[in-house]
Structure formats: structure tokens, C-alpha cells
Design an enzyme around this catalytic site. Sequence first.
Site, PDB file in Angstrom:
ATOM      1  N   LYS A 124      27.780  23.456  33.504  1.00 15.79           N
ATOM      2  CA  LYS A 124      28.089  24.886  33.447  1.00 15.79           C
ATOM      3  C   LYS A 124      27.667  25.573  32.095  1.00 15.79           C
ATOM      4  CE  LYS A 124      31.111  27.449  36.030  1.00 15.79           C
ATOM      5  NZ  LYS A 124      31.403  27.235  37.226  1.00 15.79           N
ATOM      6  N   ASP A 164      29.058  33.229  38.017  1.00 22.44           N
ATOM      7  CA  ASP A 164      30.494  32.660  37.903  1.00 22.44           C
ATOM      8  C   ASP A 164      31.171  33.936  37.245  1.00 22.44           C
ATOM      9  OD1 ASP A 164      32.382  30.187  37.689  1.00 22.44           O
ATOM     10  OD2 ASP A 164      32.977  31.298  35.823  1.00 22.44           O
TER      11      ASP A 164
HETATM   12  P1  NDP Z   1      33.942  37.980  38.711  1.00 25.58           P
HETATM   13  O1  NDP Z   1      33.437  38.420  37.153  1.00 25.58           O
HETATM   14  O2  NDP Z   1      33.353  38.598  39.776  1.00 25.58           O
HETATM   15  O3  NDP Z   1      35.639  38.379  38.946  1.00 25.58           O
HETATM   16  C1  NDP Z   1      36.546  37.806  37.885  1.00 25.58           C
HETATM   17  C2  NDP Z   1      37.902  38.449  38.298  1.00 25.58           C
HETATM   18  O4  NDP Z   1      39.048  37.864  37.698  1.00 25.58           O
HETATM   19  C3  NDP Z   1      37.832  40.220  37.808  1.00 25.58           C
HETATM   20  O5  NDP Z   1      38.649  40.667  38.621  1.00 25.58           O
HETATM   21  C4  NDP Z   1      38.394  39.864  36.358  1.00 25.58           C
HETATM   22  O6  NDP Z   1      39.108  40.971  35.951  1.00 25.58           O
HETATM   23  C5  NDP Z   1      39.357  38.738  36.496  1.00 25.58           C
HETATM   24  N1  NDP Z   1      39.462  38.091  35.289  1.00 25.58           N
HETATM   25  C6  NDP Z   1      38.644  37.319  34.640  1.00 25.58           C
HETATM   26  N2  NDP Z   1      39.208  36.617  33.788  1.00 25.58           N
HETATM   27  C7  NDP Z   1      40.487  37.075  33.508  1.00 25.58           C
HETATM   28  C8  NDP Z   1      41.431  36.890  32.775  1.00 25.58           C
HETATM   29  N3  NDP Z   1      41.062  36.192  31.693  1.00 25.58           N
HETATM   30  N4  NDP Z   1      42.658  37.375  33.199  1.00 25.58           N
HETATM   31  C9  NDP Z   1      42.936  37.922  34.189  1.00 25.58           C
HETATM   32  N5  NDP Z   1      41.916  38.037  35.016  1.00 25.58           N
HETATM   33  C10 NDP Z   1      40.776  37.747  34.608  1.00 25.58           C
HETATM   34  O7  NDP Z   1      34.223  36.302  38.814  1.00 25.58           O
HETATM   35  P2  NDP Z   1      34.190  35.541  40.435  1.00 25.58           P
HETATM   36  O8  NDP Z   1      34.916  36.277  41.347  1.00 25.58           O
HETATM   37  O9  NDP Z   1      32.820  34.859  40.394  1.00 25.58           O
HETATM   38  O10 NDP Z   1      35.154  34.297  39.640  1.00 25.58           O
HETATM   39  C11 NDP Z   1      36.578  34.148  39.883  1.00 25.58           C
HETATM   40  C12 NDP Z   1      36.986  32.810  39.575  1.00 25.58           C
HETATM   41  O11 NDP Z   1      36.239  31.868  40.725  1.00 25.58           O
HETATM   42  C13 NDP Z   1      36.776  31.977  38.322  1.00 25.58           C
HETATM   43  O12 NDP Z   1      37.734  31.070  38.186  1.00 25.58           O
HETATM   44  C14 NDP Z   1      35.351  31.241  38.766  1.00 25.58           C
HETATM   45  O13 NDP Z   1      35.174  30.150  38.029  1.00 25.58           O
HETATM   46  C15 NDP Z   1      35.741  30.714  40.218  1.00 25.58           C
HETATM   47  N6  NDP Z   1      34.331  30.497  40.968  1.00 25.58           N
HETATM   48  C16 NDP Z   1      33.443  31.273  41.324  1.00 25.58           C
HETATM   49  C17 NDP Z   1      32.365  30.911  42.100  1.00 25.58           C
HETATM   50  C18 NDP Z   1      31.269  32.096  42.611  1.00 25.58           C
HETATM   51  O14 NDP Z   1      30.446  31.816  43.350  1.00 25.58           O
HETATM   52  N7  NDP Z   1      31.331  33.208  42.045  1.00 25.58           N
HETATM   53  C19 NDP Z   1      32.466  29.845  42.790  1.00 25.58           C
HETATM   54  C20 NDP Z   1      33.544  29.078  42.635  1.00 25.58           C
HETATM   55  C21 NDP Z   1      34.630  29.316  41.732  1.00 25.58           C
HETATM   56  P3  NDP Z   1      38.410  41.816  34.556  1.00 25.58           P
HETATM   57  O15 NDP Z   1      37.364  42.645  35.577  1.00 25.58           O
HETATM   58  O16 NDP Z   1      39.191  42.656  34.158  1.00 25.58           O
HETATM   59  O17 NDP Z   1      37.531  40.825  33.931  1.00 25.58           O
HETATM   60  O1  2IT Z   2      32.453  27.301  39.932  1.00 27.90           O
HETATM   61  C1  2IT Z   2      31.478  27.238  40.795  1.00 27.90           C
HETATM   62  O2  2IT Z   2      31.440  26.343  41.817  1.00 27.90           O
HETATM   63  C2  2IT Z   2      30.724  28.295  40.609  1.00 27.90           C
HETATM   64  N1  2IT Z   2      30.616  28.925  39.855  1.00 27.90           N
HETATM   65  C3  2IT Z   2      29.431  28.302  41.553  1.00 27.90           C
HETATM   66  C4  2IT Z   2      28.372  27.564  41.082  1.00 27.90           C
HETATM   67  C5  2IT Z   2      27.129  27.596  41.726  1.00 27.90           C
HETATM   68  O3  2IT Z   2      26.056  26.838  41.442  1.00 27.90           O
HETATM   69  O4  2IT Z   2      26.792  28.127  42.932  1.00 27.90           O
END
Ligand code: NDP
Ligand code: 2IT
Length: 445
Positions: A124, A164
Site C-alpha cells: 500500500k 484507493d
Molecule cells: P474515494 O476517494 O472514491 O471515496 C471515499 C469516500 O469516503 C468519499 O465519499 C469520502 O468523502 C469518504 N471518506 C474518506 N475519508 C473519510 C473519513 N475519514 N471520514 C468519513 N468519510 C470519509 O475512495 P474509494 O471509494 O476508492 O474507497 C473507499 C473505501 O474502500 C476505502 O476504505 C478503501 O480503502 C476501500 N477500498 C477501495 C478499493 C478500490 O478499488 N477503490 C478496493 C477495496 C477497498 P470525502 O469526499 O469527504 O473525502
Molecule cells: O484496498 C484495495 O484492495 C484497493 N484499494 C485496491 C488495490 C488494487 O491493487 O487494485
Amino acid sequence: MKVDQFLDNLKRRFPNEPEYHQAVEEVLLSIEETYNAHPEFEKQNIIERICIPDRIFSFRVTWVDDKGNVKTNMAYRVQHNNAIGPYKGGIRFHESVYPSILKFLAFEQTFKNALTTLPMGGAKGGSDFTPQGKSDSEVMRFCQAYILELWRHIGPETDVPAGDIGVGGREVAYMFGMYRKLAQENTGTFTGKGLEFGGSLIRPEATGYGNIYFLMNMLKRKGINDLKGQVVSISGSGNVATYTAEKVLELGGKVITMSDSSGYIYDAEGIDSEKLAYIFDLKNVQRGRIKEYADKYNCKYVDGERPWSEKCTIALPSATQNEIDKQEAEMLVSNGCMAVSEGANMPSTMEAVEVFLKNKILYAPGKAANAGGVSVSGLEMSQNAMKLSWPKEEVDKRLQDIMASIHEACVKYGTEPDGFVNYVKGANIAGFMKVAKAMMAQGVV
Ligand code: NDP
Ligand code: 2IT
């Protein structure tokens, strides 16, 4: 191995890293018995070698904003474990990023990636830089400066980053552009790329869709085959949350909440496809706040709160770590929530997880339920290596099969004597055993 003793020692060696300690503790508590049944693991000190990252790159990034001011941010890449494949995992840009957050994420990623059935190790990276409020040019300059330092440590067979929080298609593209220029190669380093330059169909959707595929596997064991009549609460409004909502709607469910770091919206009528399209645009094009939804559709907005007090039958936390605490977990259960499936990484505190398990609701931990994203990243690497791209249907079918096999592994390792499936235990044991066996076979390296 005694968990308490091991954790005390880990906390002494790596103080002030509560998220990392939390992730390690959660895994160790569920694998303790299995681990201790293998004295050969202890002899090779697998436990320390699997919990402490292989290495961490830590550096200052310097960039220039639109007004000509010179700015600095701290940036990192944690390469946790590559016993089963190249280091693989996303990059997070958020002001809250510091080593503990990336160490917990890289640790989780190692076991998640092991569950996917694909050959990927865990990593990461990230920075305390926040894209929010920055211009496209500022984001580009930051991404370029980050890669100027990191590029020599990554590559298609060594370490493959992705997105992420705060890192989506735009940021991946800027980082990839700088990487291929410096490395003088154009292979598969980075996943989540644009479709024009090696990206895979379904990668943007994969985490959200995958979470719902996992949820459906859990529900099917209870005789439930669609989401008709289900009231679904989602947190977040980014990549994971929006595609989760899209799949819920496709299967007939009603989505009542979404959120961002400022607050949440509650739409009693349900967020339908048209309203969801507005959220996509609001977040990805206008880069606005979720509050604007409440103004436009005249629904409730609760400032500074999380959505878990709203009555739902299914909760899908899809924002960030520790966003459901004990009290919120109790509220969800007492309001009739029967399933929690985690789109985010470690969104439930240890105490919240205890509440879900004690009440024996369907509870899927992130490392199983959100593995669809990195799985399709793995499929993007395969397509890049073959220099071809699969149609949408093929990638989606493979994603469904992978989520079903992760579910099966959880049932195999997590079924308790009374028939209850402890998905936490199942996912942790299945993921841990695969990595541990690979490390044992390869000797002390
Ligand atoms: P994005 O940046 O696209 O979206 C994040 C969302 O969560 C936004 O709405 C953001 O609000 C909110 N958020 C972020 N930080 C906080 C916080 N501290 N408190 C409250 N709300 C918060 O990220 P993703 O959708 O990609 O990621 C969301 C989650 O999914 C994370 O935990 C990530 O690790 C996990 N994840 C992502 C993957 C991927 O492929 N993208 C894969 C697997 C897991 P704001 O706009 O106000 O910051
Ligand atoms: O938490 C996760 O699994 C991710 N943010 C995606 C990682 C990836 O390599 O696609």
C-alpha cells in the site's frame, strides 16, 4: 505464539501506530489456534515475518501550486509481503495518511490478495496530500513528483500500485504517464488505468459489484436470492459506494443513505438510478459535496454524522476505517440490520465486530467482501501481460467466480459447530495459511 505477548512486543517496537496494531490483533486472535497447531511455523518465526512489512519507502514530495508556492507532503510505499506474487495494492491520498494507516492497509492487503486465488503479494502507498480543492494541474504536478521518487521501486513484476481513497482514474493516469516516461517501458505497472492505455473493463465497478456478489453468496445460504424489499444503508459516495449502490438497485434493493466526510443524506424515497447518476457527476465531475444532493432533492442531511442510526436491513460501509463503533453496531442490530458487508477496509472497530458476531448476523469483513477490486486489478495485469483485453462479460464472470470462491473459503474455514459462519475467522485463516505455506516452502529469505 501467545497473542498478548506478541502484541505487547509489536507495540513496543512500533509505538503510536494504533490502526496497524488493530489490524494485526484482529487477524492474530482468529488464527492463534490454527497457527499453534503448526509448530513448524513458530520455529521459522512466520508470525513476525508475516506481520512486519518487508520494507517501507518514506520520502518528502515537493511540488508547486498554481500560485507558484512550493509545497511539501510526506509520501510512502509499504511493501508488505511478496511470497505469493509481486507486491500489489492501492495508493491513498488523504490528509490523514501516516505510516500506521498504510501499514494496516498493506497488512490487510496481503491476506486479501491471497484470498483472490490470483498470484499477488501485498502493498500500500500514499501521501498526506489531499486532491480535494486542488486544480487538475496541481493534482498532476503532485502525482508526477510522487512518481519521480517512487518509480525505481515499482514495476510490472515487482510492485503494481492502483487507486484507493483520493486516487481514482485521473490520479492513476497522471502517475502512469510519469512512470512510463521515466522507466521507458509500457507494460502493466499500475492498474485502474484508462481503457485507452491498458485498463480493464469492470475495474471501476469491481469493488462495489464484488461486495454485492459476496453479499448475495451469504444471502443465498439463507434462501434469499435478490435484494427486493431490502433497505440498504451505504456510507461514502466515492468509487466503492457509488458502484455498490448501482448493483443494489439492479438487484431490486432500496438505497436510503450515502455520505462523505462532512455528513450523510437520508432519502426515504430511495436513491434511484437517476439520482445516483447525479451523485456520480457531483463527485467525479463537479467534485462537490453530498450535501448538495439534499438541497437538490429536498431530503434530510445530517451534518457531521454517520448514517448508522437510520433503520436498514443491510449496511454496506464504503468510506473509511473505524467508521462503525460499538454503539453504532448495536444500533444497527437493534434496528433489524441482518447483514453487514464491508466495502471499505476495516470500517468496523474491534468492539463493533464483536457485536455483529455475538448477534450472529451475516458479517463479511473487508478483506473478503471488498477483494473484488484487487481481483480485477489482477485480471488487468493478466490482460496486460497477454497484450489483449477481455470483453466486459468475461471480466464480470471471472469476478463473480472469484467472489464465490472467496465465500467458499470463508465457509470452509469459518463454520462453527452450530453451523454459524464466522466470516472473520474463515477469511483470516484461509488468507494466512496460503501466505504462511508459501513462506515456509521458500525458506528464510
Ligand atoms: P474515494 O476517494 O472514491 O471515496 C471515499 C469516500 O469516503 C468519499 O465519499 C469520502 O468523502 C469518504 N471518506 C474518506 N475519508 C473519510 C473519513 N475519514 N471520514 C468519513 N468519510 C470519509 O475512495 P474509494 O471509494 O476508492 O474507497 C473507499 C473505501 O474502500 C476505502 O476504505 C478503501 O480503502 C476501500 N477500498 C477501495 C478499493 C478500490 O478499488 N477503490 C478496493 C477495496 C477497498 P470525502 O469526499 O469527504 O473525502
Ligand atoms: O484496498 C484495495 O484492495 C484497493 N484499494 C485496491 C488495490 C488494487 O491493487 O487494485
